[in-house]
Design a protein around this motif. Sequence first.
Motif, PDB file in Angstrom:
ATOM      1  N   CYS A 181       0.830  -1.212   0.000  1.00 59.29           N
ATOM      2  CA  CYS A 181       0.000   0.000   0.000  1.00 59.29           C
ATOM      3  C   CYS A 181       0.864   1.262   0.000  1.00 59.29           C
ATOM      4  O   CYS A 181       0.559   2.233  -0.688  1.00 59.29           O
ATOM      5  N   GLU A 182       1.945   1.217   0.776  1.00 55.74           N
ATOM      6  CA  GLU A 182       2.852   2.374   0.816  1.00 55.74           C
ATOM      7  C   GLU A 182       3.464   2.625  -0.561  1.00 55.74           C
ATOM      8  O   GLU A 182       3.471   3.762  -1.055  1.00 55.74           O
ATOM      9  N   LEU A 183       3.976   1.586  -1.190  1.00 52.97           N
ATOM     10  CA  LEU A 183       4.597   1.756  -2.502  1.00 52.97           C
ATOM     11  C   LEU A 183       3.589   2.198  -3.553  1.00 52.97           C
ATOM     12  O   LEU A 183       3.898   3.044  -4.399  1.00 52.97           O
ATOM     13  N   TYR A 184       2.397   1.623  -3.497  1.00 52.79           N
ATOM     14  CA  TYR A 184       1.349   2.038  -4.439  1.00 52.79           C
ATOM     15  C   TYR A 184       0.951   3.491  -4.168  1.00 52.79           C
ATOM     16  O   TYR A 184       0.738   4.264  -5.104  1.00 52.79           O
ATOM     17  N   GLY A 185       0.887   3.870  -2.904  1.00 52.64           N
ATOM     18  CA  GLY A 185       0.570   5.256  -2.552  1.00 52.64           C
ATOM     19  C   GLY A 185       1.596   6.234  -3.098  1.00 52.64           C
ATOM     20  O   GLY A 185       1.250   7.277  -3.665  1.00 52.64           O
ATOM     21  N   ILE A 186       2.853   5.899  -2.954  1.00 55.49           N
ATOM     22  CA  ILE A 186       3.921   6.760  -3.473  1.00 55.49           C
ATOM     23  C   ILE A 186       3.834   6.831  -5.001  1.00 55.49           C
ATOM     24  O   ILE A 186       3.969   7.906  -5.593  1.00 55.49           O
ATOM     25  N   PHE A 187       3.598   5.686  -5.627  1.00 52.82           N
ATOM     26  CA  PHE A 187       3.405   5.637  -7.074  1.00 52.82           C
ATOM     27  C   PHE A 187       2.283   6.588  -7.494  1.00 52.82           C
ATOM     28  O   PHE A 187       2.435   7.366  -8.439  1.00 52.82           O
ATOM     29  N   CYS A 188       1.157   6.523  -6.796  1.00 56.83           N
ATOM     30  CA  CYS A 188       0.014   7.384  -7.135  1.00 56.83           C
ATOM     31  C   CYS A 188       0.360   8.861  -6.961  1.00 56.83           C
ATOM     32  O   CYS A 188       0.060   9.684  -7.834  1.00 56.83           O
ATOM     33  N   VAL A 189       0.993   9.200  -5.860  1.00 58.36           N
ATOM     34  CA  VAL A 189       1.370  10.595  -5.615  1.00 58.36           C
ATOM     35  C   VAL A 189       2.320  11.078  -6.704  1.00 58.36           C
ATOM     36  O   VAL A 189       2.144  12.171  -7.254  1.00 58.36           O
ATOM     37  N   ASP A 190       3.316  10.260  -7.031  1.00 56.47           N
ATOM     38  CA  ASP A 190       4.292  10.632  -8.068  1.00 56.47           C
ATOM     39  C   ASP A 190       3.650  10.815  -9.441  1.00 56.47           C
ATOM     40  O   ASP A 190       4.191  11.520 -10.281  1.00 56.47           O
ATOM     41  N   ASN A 191       2.503  10.170  -9.651  1.00 53.51           N
ATOM     42  CA  ASN A 191       1.838  10.224 -10.955  1.00 53.51           C
ATOM     43  C   ASN A 191       0.543  11.024 -10.923  1.00 53.51           C
ATOM     44  O   ASN A 191      -0.387  10.760 -11.687  1.00 53.51           O
ATOM     45  N   LYS A 192       0.512  12.002 -10.033  1.00 52.52           N
ATOM     46  CA  LYS A 192      -0.571  12.997  -9.965  1.00 52.52           C
ATOM     47  C   LYS A 192      -1.954  12.410  -9.667  1.00 52.52           C
ATOM     48  O   LYS A 192      -2.963  12.941 -10.078  1.00 52.52           O
ATOM     49  N   MET A 193      -1.953  11.301  -8.922  1.00 56.06           N
ATOM     50  CA  MET A 193      -3.191  10.707  -8.406  1.00 56.06           C
ATOM     51  C   MET A 193      -3.141  10.834  -6.884  1.00 56.06           C
ATOM     52  O   MET A 193      -3.147   9.840  -6.155  1.00 56.06           O
ATOM     53  N   VAL A 194      -3.025  12.078  -6.427  1.00 53.82           N
ATOM     54  CA  VAL A 194      -2.714  12.349  -5.027  1.00 53.82           C
ATOM     55  C   VAL A 194      -3.798  11.849  -4.087  1.00 53.82           C
ATOM     56  O   VAL A 194      -3.489  11.278  -3.039  1.00 53.82           O
ATOM     57  N   ASP A 195      -5.055  12.045  -4.436  1.00 53.94           N
ATOM     58  CA  ASP A 195      -6.131  11.589  -3.544  1.00 53.94           C
ATOM     59  C   ASP A 195      -6.044  10.078  -3.308  1.00 53.94           C
ATOM     60  O   ASP A 195      -6.116   9.615  -2.167  1.00 53.94           O
ATOM     61  N   ASN A 196      -5.897   9.318  -4.374  1.00 51.99           N
ATOM     62  CA  ASN A 196      -5.768   7.869  -4.231  1.00 51.99           C
ATOM     63  C   ASN A 196      -4.475   7.509  -3.503  1.00 51.99           C
ATOM     64  O   ASN A 196      -4.442   6.581  -2.691  1.00 51.99           O
ATOM     65  N   GLY A 197      -3.422   8.243  -3.791  1.00 53.60           N
ATOM     66  CA  GLY A 197      -2.147   7.997  -3.114  1.00 53.60           C
ATOM     67  C   GLY A 197      -2.253   8.194  -1.615  1.00 53.60           C
ATOM     68  O   GLY A 197      -1.774   7.369  -0.831  1.00 53.60           O
ATOM     69  N   LEU A 198      -2.894   9.283  -1.211  1.00 58.80           N
ATOM     70  CA  LEU A 198      -3.068   9.523   0.217  1.00 58.80           C
ATOM     71  C   LEU A 198      -3.936   8.453   0.865  1.00 58.80           C
ATOM     72  O   LEU A 198      -3.667   8.018   1.988  1.00 58.80           O
TER      73      LEU A 198
END
Length: 93
Positions: A36-53
Amino acid sequence: ELHYLEGDLESAAAFYKASIKSAHEHKFIHEEALACELYGIFCVDNKMVDNGLKQLHIALDQYKQWGATKKVHELQLFIARVDSSYFGRLKLS
């Protein structure tokens, strides 16, 4: 991670989700937290911040259940940086 590094974002997202699902089904809390942490960072890095958080908060809860207090503290600091960066930009827009 390999798909992410190679720029195959669609496959990377699918494999992150599969890792989360597998860890959850097998009750590997620490592995689910990491996925979940790695997927969250992936999402944040790819401008999917809400899902990343969302994923980062799930990881935080899993790390708490596992008793990884140092990791919980580090992840809380990271989430705070993401929050301030992301929401700071929204206010300026």
